[in-house]
Structures are given as C-alpha cells and as structure tokens.
Design an enzyme around this catalytic site. Sequence first.
Site: not given
Ligand SMILES: *Cc1c(COP(=O)(O)O)cnc(C)c1O
Length: 398
Positions: A57, A287, A335
């Site tokens: 993800k 800055y 930036m």
């Molecule tokens: C993001 C996620 C994971 C992975 O988590 P990590 O701690 O990065 O291994 C596993 N299960 C679900 C439901 C998640 O949302």
Amino acid sequence: MLSHQQNKSVSSIVPCDTYAWFSQRAWVEIDLAALSNNILELRKLLSPRTQFMAVVKADAYGHGAVSVAQTALKSGASWLGVATVPEGIELREAGIKAPILILGATYTPEQVQAIAHWQLQPTLCSTKQALIFSDILEAINFDSSLQVHIKLDTGMSRLGTDWQHCAEFVQLVARLPYLQIASIYSHLATADSLDNTVMKLQHQRFESAIATIKDIGIEIPCLHLANSAGTLSDKSLHYDMVRVGLAVYGLYPSVHLGSTVELKPVLQVKARVTHVKTIEKGVGVSYGHTFISNKQMRLAVVGIGYADGIPRNLSNKMQVLLRGLKVPQVGAITMDQIMIDISAISDVQEGEIVTILGFEGEQQITAEDWANQLNTISWEILCSFKHRLPRVNPKIKK
Ligand SMILES: *Cc1c(COP(=O)(O)O)cnc(C)c1O
C-alpha cells in the site's frame, strides 16, 4: 470505472542510466536485491504452508509499488496487500496476476464494479457493505463468485466487525449469492510493544471468534492476523498467512524485535551538493536565521528540501553523510534546499553526492533515527518521500 490514473503515482523504478539520474539533484535509491533478501529471511520464520502477503500500500511505503510487487512475488510472496482500489488497479495494469487484497474499506457501487472488473478482493466489515456487494454483482450479472475477506475487530477499533458478534455476519456473507469467503482476518494494535498483554488478548479473541464460526459449520479456507511485528514476535500468530509491510522494506517495527532476522534497508535518499561557500563568524543561515555561525565556516548547499519529503522539523537537528562522515545540517530546511556544515572536510565540490538517509562505509542514518528525533514512527518517514524524487535502482545497469 475507477482507474488508478485518478491518483497516478510514479511507481516504477528505473535503471539509473535510463533516467540520466546523474543529472538529478536528488533521488531515492531502491535496492531490490535487499528487498528480495528480506522476504527470503522472513520466510525462514514461517512454516512452509504459511503464505506471505507483501503489503505494498501507499506505493509500497514510498518504494514504488509495481517493482516492489514484482520482486516480492519472485522472492516468495504469493499475495499482495493494498489500501485502495486504484492501488490494486495499478498492479493489475502492470500485468500482475497474484491475488490482491484491499485492506481498506470499499462500499460504493463504482468501487464494487472496479473490484469485480480487475479481480481484486475486498475486505468486508458490515452487513450493509456485504449487501451492496451482492446487489451490485447481481446487477452487473457477475459470472462467478467474488472472493471476499472478513475482517474482525479484536481490539484495534478500526475496520472490522465486532469479534463477539461476528458469527451472524459470517453466516450472512456465506449465504449471499456472488460472494465467497476467502479468509477471515484481524489486525494487531500493539504487536510492536514490549508489553504483550493486549496482543495476547487480541489473539484469544481471534481464536474464540474462529471457534464460534466453526461451531456454526462454516469452513474458513484461510486465517491471518500478523503484521511485521506479529510475524517477528510469535509463531503462533502466523496462521495460514502473514501480512508484512515494514519488515519487507528492511526495517524493524521496534528495537526488541531486531534480533530475529537480518533485514537490510531497501531505500536510501541521496542528493548533490549544488553550491559551496565560506561564511564569516556571526553570519545567519537560511530563513529566520535560526543558525548563526560561531566561527568562520564552510557551507555546502544540497539540492533537496521539505518539498521532497525531508521534515522541516529536522532543521538544525539532522545530519547527512558526506565522504563517509556525518556532518550537521544548519539553518532552516527550505522547500528545495538544505545547507550543511562542511568545515571538517576539505575541497568539497559541486556535484558531490550526499547521503540523506542510508549508509556510507561504517556510518548510517536510518529512518528510525529520524523517527526518534521527530517523535514519530519509521513507517511515516518512509511514506514521506515525494514523487519529485525519481526512484532508481543503482544495481540495474542497462
Ligand atoms: C499496513 C497493514 C499491514 C502491514 O503492517 P506492517 O506493520 O507495516 O507490517 C498489515 N495488515 C493490515 C491490515 C495493514 O493495514
């Protein structure tokens, strides 16, 4: 129809030569060999029949989802986990055929149609949501059963149906046309903590929920509970599959889980010196003049800033690596540029490469270092690098 074009990310990792990365001011290096190593090492903790889901993800935690997914599947992962429908579509459009679980919530008719069309697999948490899926699949004359995954809330208080009342829900989904239960899962809230009280409680609740589901005669093909921390900490959490994110990218969820397997960080951030100058004693830098020189000193300007993902709160706190030495960053992070104190190194040239995160020789600066300084977690640091930084794989030569 939803398409990943709606939030398209630059997720492919290019071989360095093709991107003319040597002319870039800053970039992210992705070591896919390290990624592969991490999965092979993690797999050694698992029984051979436990499947490995690589969680990709958020553009594979900023590493580039397509390349990471392809490498993960070649290295022993058999499932992929994404958060959203467009993230799943991006993988399918790249030709990836492996099963993809959408960990986030989906409930609109457009999402259901896209899931059916792209053969993604949704997470179901409520009766209302299950009915929407079944209705839409009927309306589009779906020609088979959609594989769905039931999420139980055993103590995270996020997505999931309440573990104590899950049996009725599971029964309803099992009876709905067009849906087939592919797995039942839950998510751990405190698996990275030294105190395992809550994790044990969640584990017990999961066991007890599964027992009630079995009691009503429903066969569940696959159970899963462990994230990275659960995978590293306790074999009894592995069940039929583990869902691993952070550890795939070579980081440990917490220090005490660091001894289980040898992981290598996959991501490094590099940038070039763009300008070198000498300033006198008593001169303000950047800055707000939050840094004033207390002696004559030499500064290098480096072409990377908060718009690339360096948190501005690290101003005057971070260090970078130059010629294998740690040197301090000075003044406010801007930036697109930062200033570093190069008084300790002679003859620094424009174009020299600075390691912002990563290693040079014996020295390293890790995402954990930044997370500790900023009172946050390494997950957030990894996800913070923007797509203005090309992702390159220095090991691939064309
Ligand atoms: C993001 C996620 C994971 C992975 O988590 P990590 O701690 O990065 O291994 C596993 N299960 C679900 C439901 C998640 O949302």
